[in-house]
Design an enzyme around this catalytic site. Structure first.
Site, PDB file in Angstrom:
ATOM      1  CB  SER A 172      22.627   2.724  -9.630  1.00 28.16           C
ATOM      2  OG  SER A 172      22.231   2.712 -10.971  1.00 28.16           O
ATOM      3  CD  GLU A 205      16.995   0.353 -17.509  1.00 29.68           C
ATOM      4  OE1 GLU A 205      17.803  -0.544 -17.240  1.00 29.68           O
ATOM      5  OE2 GLU A 205      16.751   1.299 -16.757  1.00 29.68           O
TER       6      GLU A 205
HETATM    7  C1  LIG Z   1      16.477   9.827 -14.247  1.00 23.61           C
HETATM    8  C2  LIG Z   1      17.306   8.672 -13.765  1.00 23.61           C
HETATM    9  C3  LIG Z   1      16.669   7.537 -13.293  1.00 23.61           C
HETATM   10  C4  LIG Z   1      17.430   6.474 -12.812  1.00 23.61           C
HETATM   11  N1  LIG Z   1      16.752   5.402 -12.282  1.00 23.61           N
HETATM   12  C5  LIG Z   1      17.468   4.361 -11.806  1.00 23.61           C
HETATM   13  C6  LIG Z   1      16.766   3.250 -11.212  1.00 23.61           C
HETATM   14  O1  LIG Z   1      15.522   3.212 -11.137  1.00 23.61           O
HETATM   15  N2  LIG Z   1      17.497   2.238 -10.711  1.00 23.61           N
HETATM   16  C7  LIG Z   1      18.864   2.227 -10.770  1.00 23.61           C
HETATM   17  O2  LIG Z   1      19.451   1.258 -10.314  1.00 23.61           O
HETATM   18  N3  LIG Z   1      19.560   3.270 -11.323  1.00 23.61           N
HETATM   19  C8  LIG Z   1      18.886   4.336 -11.827  1.00 23.61           C
HETATM   20  N4  LIG Z   1      19.567   5.422 -12.367  1.00 23.61           N
HETATM   21  C9  LIG Z   1      21.040   5.440 -12.347  1.00 23.61           C
HETATM   22  C10 LIG Z   1      21.655   5.237 -13.733  1.00 23.61           C
HETATM   23  O3  LIG Z   1      21.477   3.925 -14.175  1.00 23.61           O
HETATM   24  C11 LIG Z   1      23.136   5.641 -13.632  1.00 23.61           C
HETATM   25  O4  LIG Z   1      23.177   7.039 -13.397  1.00 23.61           O
HETATM   26  C12 LIG Z   1      23.926   5.327 -14.893  1.00 23.61           C
HETATM   27  O5  LIG Z   1      24.067   3.936 -15.056  1.00 23.61           O
HETATM   28  C13 LIG Z   1      25.329   5.975 -14.875  1.00 23.61           C
HETATM   29  O6  LIG Z   1      26.013   5.600 -13.721  1.00 23.61           O
HETATM   30  P1  LIG Z   1      26.727   6.714 -12.778  1.00 23.61           P
HETATM   31  O7  LIG Z   1      25.693   7.776 -12.503  1.00 23.61           O
HETATM   32  O8  LIG Z   1      27.341   6.000 -11.643  1.00 23.61           O
HETATM   33  O9  LIG Z   1      27.833   7.399 -13.664  1.00 23.61           O
HETATM   34  P2  LIG Z   1      29.337   6.816 -14.048  1.00 23.61           P
HETATM   35  O10 LIG Z   1      29.193   5.388 -14.331  1.00 23.61           O
HETATM   36  O11 LIG Z   1      30.204   7.245 -12.884  1.00 23.61           O
HETATM   37  O12 LIG Z   1      29.655   7.619 -15.320  1.00 23.61           O
HETATM   38  C14 LIG Z   1      30.111   8.992 -15.319  1.00 23.61           C
HETATM   39  C15 LIG Z   1      30.421   9.369 -16.761  1.00 23.61           C
HETATM   40  O13 LIG Z   1      31.514   8.560 -17.258  1.00 23.61           O
HETATM   41  C16 LIG Z   1      31.131   7.898 -18.455  1.00 23.61           C
HETATM   42  N5  LIG Z   1      31.719   6.545 -18.512  1.00 23.61           N
HETATM   43  C17 LIG Z   1      31.798   5.656 -17.498  1.00 23.61           C
HETATM   44  N6  LIG Z   1      32.381   4.504 -17.933  1.00 23.61           N
HETATM   45  C18 LIG Z   1      32.691   4.691 -19.252  1.00 23.61           C
HETATM   46  C19 LIG Z   1      33.292   3.877 -20.262  1.00 23.61           C
HETATM   47  N7  LIG Z   1      33.715   2.627 -20.022  1.00 23.61           N
HETATM   48  N8  LIG Z   1      33.419   4.398 -21.504  1.00 23.61           N
HETATM   49  C20 LIG Z   1      33.000   5.670 -21.785  1.00 23.61           C
HETATM   50  N9  LIG Z   1      32.424   6.486 -20.875  1.00 23.61           N
HETATM   51  C21 LIG Z   1      32.264   6.007 -19.630  1.00 23.61           C
HETATM   52  C22 LIG Z   1      29.626   7.787 -18.362  1.00 23.61           C
HETATM   53  O14 LIG Z   1      29.033   7.597 -19.616  1.00 23.61           O
HETATM   54  C23 LIG Z   1      29.260   9.124 -17.726  1.00 23.61           C
HETATM   55  O15 LIG Z   1      29.194  10.132 -18.677  1.00 23.61           O
HETATM   56  C24 LIG Z   1      18.855   6.515 -12.845  1.00 23.61           C
HETATM   57  C25 LIG Z   1      19.486   7.651 -13.343  1.00 23.61           C
HETATM   58  C26 LIG Z   1      18.731   8.728 -13.781  1.00 23.61           C
HETATM   59  C27 LIG Z   1      19.465   9.942 -14.297  1.00 23.61           C
END
Ligand SMILES: Cc1cc2nc3c(=O)[nH]c(=O)nc-3n(C[C@H](O)[C@H](O)[C@H](O)COP(=O)(O)OP(=O)(O)OC[C@H]3O[C@@H](n4cnc5c(N)ncnc54)[C@H](O)[C@@H]3O)c2cc1C
Length: 400
Positions: free
Chosen positions: A128, A244
């Site tokens: 991320s 994953e």
């Molecule tokens: C406990 C935890 C552990 C994590 N560990 C890691 C890790 O070890 N390494 C790592 O790299 N990342 C990690 N993450 C990050 C995680 O992978 C991201 O939070 C996740 O992929 C969502 O990305 P974002 O937070 O940028 O949200 P966004 O992508 O900004 O999404 C925000 C909201 O919009 C919705 N959304 C976005 N695009 C769409 C679409 N096309 N259609 C419908 N809805 C959509 C999403 O579902 C969400 O509800 C972790 C997250 C958590 C909470």
């Protein structure tokens, strides 16, 4: 379909159970999101590895037992039923290792897997970025060619365990056609203590540094730490993503054990005449069992366990089914914990630091973690899109 395990599988279960009974610490280890707890959990990985229980499904040459996918699920059931410690090596063992088995070189397998299995090297996932979560292909960190390797620049975030981990794996833009979203991405591994790396911990709800941001400023990575071909990172990353979401990260044993603890709590604490609570407990127990049966069915399909993918039950066309499982287990986890907290009343919200709280504060800590289950490993909205398009054949969403 035969729902009975073979006598050999049951024998394997007895061996697992006996080892855990003799080794699981009587008092839970400190939280692995603290420096002290991280070290204690690393030591636990070493103890398991010494008796070849840390990576049961891997080939023996890398410290495993060559166990079938079914036996790995049996191992997980016993592991969670014994309330054994959380796996600090999980990112490496569950995510990176299946990817290396599928796409890595012999040299990488021999060099990277044994220290991963023993806890000597703990891995973080650096996928991320601040502007790239669900839309991972929009990532901006770069890998630029230099003599004998690559120079990394960029900013990763939400990297679990990175505050105390040793190495990380992630995707970087570089190589042919790097300006197009899914093209030109290269999958690389790097040291978290290398020159040019800054790790800044991020606290979670309880303040513990469960995550970190990673800043990369000209970090050198040798060629031998590229996974697969440069520029082919997207295809390879998608195999990590299926693992994953699938059973390698969250086998049903975890939820079966929580469902058993919930049923015990209900027997001890609830008014049996309250049918609304009783039905919630029964529904959660049934759902945990349903996920168990779904998973056994998945890994029993002949195509599921290719010889080159030890540890994964979701290769090939199972990837979309992994999304189905992910939505199911993440919502089940929240239901299990919310029902337990309702049964416990106010005392259930106390943390383990309070000393005398029920089950060492496990339900409260488990609940805050369960809330994250609908986000990590790809949000459930994204999983639902995958299910709709690839499993149900519904029309594709219009993309911007
Ligand atoms: C406990 C935890 C552990 C994590 N560990 C890691 C890790 O070890 N390494 C790592 O790299 N990342 C990690 N993450 C990050 C995680 O992978 C991201 O939070 C996740 O992929 C969502 O990305 P974002 O937070 O940028 O949200 P966004 O992508 O900004 O999404 C925000 C909201 O919009 C919705 N959304 C976005 N695009 C769409 C679409 N096309 N259609 C419908 N809805 C959509 C999403 O579902 C969400 O509800 C972790 C997250 C958590 C909470």
């Amino acid at each position: 379909m035969d729902l009975e395990h073979t006598p050999q599988d049951e024998d394997f279960r007895s061996q697992v159970r006996a080892w855990l009974a003799a080794h699981v610490p009587a008092v839970p280890l400190p939280s692995l999101e603290t420096e002290e707890g991280f070290a204690a959990h690393r030591e636990w990985e070493r103890e398991m590895y010494a008796d070849r229980w840390s990576v049961v499904s891997w080939p023996e040459e890398y410290g495993g037992r060559g166990a079938s996918p079914v036996r790995r699920l049996i191992f997980e059931e016993e592991y969670h039923a014994a309330s054994a410690p959380g796996r600090v090596g999980q990112n490496g063992i569950s995510l990176l290792a299946p990817t290396l088995f599928a796409h890595g070189t012999e040299e990488q397998l021999a060099r990277l897997l044994p220290p991963m299995a023993s806890g000597e090297t703990v891995w973080a996932q650096a996928w991320s970025e601040p502007e790239s979560g669900s839309d991972l292909a929009s990532l901006r960190s770069t890998a630029v060619r230099t003599g004998g390797g690559w120079l990394l620049h960029g900013h990763k975030t939400w990297s679990s365990r990175a505050a105390f981990a040793d190495r990380a794996f992630g995707l970087f833009r570089g190589g042919p056609a790097a300006d197009r979203p899914h093209h030109g991405l290269t999958y690389l591994m790097f040291d978290l203590r290398a020159p040019g790396v800054t790790v800044r911990p991020i606290g979670r709800l309880d303040g513990r540094p469960a995550f970190a941001e990673i800043f990369l400023d000209g970090v050198f990575v040798p060629d031998r730490d590229v996974i697969g071909e440069p520029g082919q990172g997207w295809r390879i990353a998608m195999s990590t993503a299926a693992d994953e979401r699938g059973t390698t990260l969250r086998a049903p044993g975890r939820f079966l054990a929580a469902a058993d603890r919930l049923a015990a709590l209900w027997r001890a604490a609830a008014d049996p005449r309250d049918s609304a609570v009783r039905d919630r407990v029964a529904d959660a127990v049934i759902a945990a069992r349903a996920y168990q049966l779904f998973t056994y069915a998945q890994v029993s399909r002949p195509a599921a366990a290719g010889p080159d993918r030890p540890g994964t039950g979701h290769g090939g066309d199972g990837a979309a089914a992994a999304s189905l499982g992910k939505v199911f287990w993440s919502e089940l986890d929240i239901r299990l914990h919310e029902t337990a907290l309702d049964l416990l009343g106010p005392a259930g919200e106390l943390a383990d630091a309070a000393g005398e709280v029920p089950d060492h504060g496990r339900w409260a800590e488990g609940w805050t973690f369960a809330l994250a289950g609908t986000l990590y490993a790809g949000t459930n909205e994204i999983q639902r899109d995958i299910i709709a398009e690839r499993l149900l054949g519904l029309p594709k969403e219009r993309r911007r």
